[in-house]
Write an enzyme that holds these catalytic residues in place. Structure first.
Site, short mmCIF file in Angstrom:
data_model
loop_
_atom_site.label_atom_id
_atom_site.label_comp_id
_atom_site.label_asym_id
_atom_site.label_seq_id
_atom_site.Cartn_x
_atom_site.Cartn_y
_atom_site.Cartn_z
N SER A 154 0.84 -1.21 0.00
CA SER A 154 0.00 0.00 0.00
C SER A 154 0.87 1.25 0.00
CB SER A 154 -0.96 0.01 1.19
OG SER A 154 -0.26 0.13 2.39
N ASP A 212 7.11 2.40 5.99
CA ASP A 212 6.93 1.77 4.68
C ASP A 212 7.03 2.79 3.55
OD1 ASP A 212 6.50 -0.42 6.21
OD2 ASP A 212 4.62 -1.02 5.26
O1 PMV Z 1 4.13 -7.10 8.68
P1 PMV Z 1 4.28 -5.64 8.78
O2 PMV Z 1 5.13 -4.99 7.73
O3 PMV Z 1 3.00 -4.93 9.02
O4 PMV Z 1 5.21 -5.36 10.04
C1 PMV Z 1 4.77 -5.31 11.36
C2 PMV Z 1 5.95 -4.90 12.18
C3 PMV Z 1 5.67 -4.90 13.66
O5 PMV Z 1 6.88 -4.54 14.29
C4 PMV Z 1 5.25 -6.25 14.16
C5 PMV Z 1 4.58 -3.90 14.02
C6 PMV Z 1 4.97 -2.46 13.85
O6 PMV Z 1 4.04 -1.63 13.84
O7 PMV Z 1 6.15 -2.13 13.77
#
Ligand code: PMV
Length: 404
Positions: A154, A212
């Site tokens: 996204s 991201d």
């Molecule tokens: O799977 P993803 O990219 O949504 O990563 C989650 C990463 C966590 O550390 C588990 C949560 C976060 O908000 O950082």
């Protein structure tokens, strides 16, 4: 003067692409203030923008089977003054509700993919509202990234949409010179793209960390801790195998699970998080050393770090039988893997040493496919948002963007 709009609206077809991401180390620990390392992967989202004069705005998202067309004149008549706050503050839930009315979504529409449409509409209305009349254009987005797998699809989408609209409306120049295959924007322009992409991410996710979209804009690798994002200056070329177990998971539930384990066993879990922090720092140091003088021993250290972190993540309760299977299958070929992102299924990464025979890689891919997993051989540290000439894109990408 039809012209002021014409003047401010480029008539070129634009082709842009932005990468997805994986977390190398630090997932979950980062929620508790520790360091995480996120890297851009060479699986990209591509966007083609074609300006028009047919009075329509068309959004085509073939991966998720969405095509929406709006009448520019109808959009122009809508009261979009609620977007005025859009520049600085987070798109609120109230704003998203109003946006649904503008998008003409039925009230009871529960399609989760509509978030991508709303994010587009938000960016289109906010970025293009400075034009005297809203521009008529066709946008088609196609991605190599699976959606909902924690690979930043996204964010790559928001980054592509923001960069294309800002360029089409001449808020930022098109950096591609004649004859060049690809180009990137200046730091200043990238900051503006990142700002708008983050707003798009907020429409889709509510309250994302911003990592991201930052990885997708800047490319390479980022370290993040307590909301502070910094770019790693240089990165060695690392090959990885990225595997999607396709086991669905809820990031929210997994994060909550770690929190309750930390509350229940603080003396046990806090040191695990501290250890993960040290793993991220050691990995960062190792990557720095590898840029200067890569040696086989560096890969051995990276493999040990991967193994230790995978055990820690299991201790935090975010492992899954499918991820254990991934680790076993790759280990049978002498390769080291860990989960990436939230865990509980989802994706994992496997380090591919440079000396590895391609036949081994093929055998591992085959073995993982027969477990029902999807896998991609890719590299980390991919370039961030880029603009391309049509000739420089691979035929399958061109065909997907041309709708063939
Ligand atoms: O799977 P993803 O990219 O949504 O990563 C989650 C990463 C966590 O550390 C588990 C949560 C976060 O908000 O950082």
């Amino acid at each position: 003067m039809e012209d002021s709009q014409e003047l401010a609206m480029s008539s070129e077809v634009l082709l842009v692409s932005a990468p997805g991401k994986v977390i190398l180390h630090g997932e979950h620990a980062v929620v508790h203030g520790k360091v995480a390392l996120a890297v851009a992967v060479n699986l990209r989202t591509f966007l083609r923008l074609q300006p028009h004069s047919n009075g329509k705005v068309c959004l085509d998202l073939p991966n998720i089977g969405i095509r929406r067309v709006w009448d520019v004149a109808r959009l122009q008549l809508q009261d979009t003054s609620f977007l005025e706050q859009g520049d600085a503050s987070a798109p609120t839930a109230e704003l998203v509700e109003k946006l649904k009315e503008v998008a003409a979504f039925p009230k009871d529409c529960a399609n989760p993919e509509r978030a991508a449409v709303l994010a587009f509409l938000y960016l289109y209305l906010c970025i293009c509202r400075k034009q005297r009349t809203l521009p008529s254009l066709d946008i088609r987005v196609w991605s190599e990234l699976p959606t909902g797998a924690g690979l930043g699809s996204s964010a790559a989408y928001s980054v592509c949409v923001a960069s294309a609209l800002l360029t089409a409306c001449e808020e930022i120049p098109n950096p591609l010179k004649d004859g060049e295959p690809a180009s990137r924007w200046t730091v200043e322009d990238l900051e503006l793209i990142n700002k708008w992409a983050f707003q798009g991410e907020r429409v889709i996710h509510g309250n994302p960390s911003g990592v991201d979209n930052a990885v997708s804009v800047w490319g390479g690798a980022l370290r993040y801790q307590q909301g502070k994002i910094s770019l790693l200056k240089r990165l060695p070329a690392l090959r990885i195998l990225l595997t999607n177990t396709k086991v669905p998971r809820s990031t929210k539930a997994l994060v909550a699970g770690v929190r309750s384990r930390l509350l229940k066993f603080p003396e046990i879990v806090a040191p695990v998080l501290t250890s993960i922090d040290a793993i991220s720092l050691e990995c960062e140091r190792m990557l720095g050393e590898m840029v200067a003088a890569p040696a086989p021993e560096h890969y051995l250290v990276l493999e040990e770090l991967i193994d230790m972190n995978q055990h820690h993540l299991n201790a935090l309760g975010v492992g899954h039988a499918s991820l254990d299977q991934l680790c076993q299958v790759t280990m049978a070929h002498g390769l080291h893997s860990k989960l990436t992102g939230a865990g509980g299924g989802g994706c994992g990464i496997t380090l591919l040493r440079p000396d590895l025979e391609q036949s081994v890689v093929e055998a591992v891919k085959q073995a993982l496919s027969s477990c029902g997993f999807d896998c991609w051989e890719t590299s980390i540290g991919a370039p961030g948002i880029s603009v391309h000439s049509a000739a420089s894109l691979d035929a399958p990408v061109r065909q997907a963007l041309d709708g063939l």
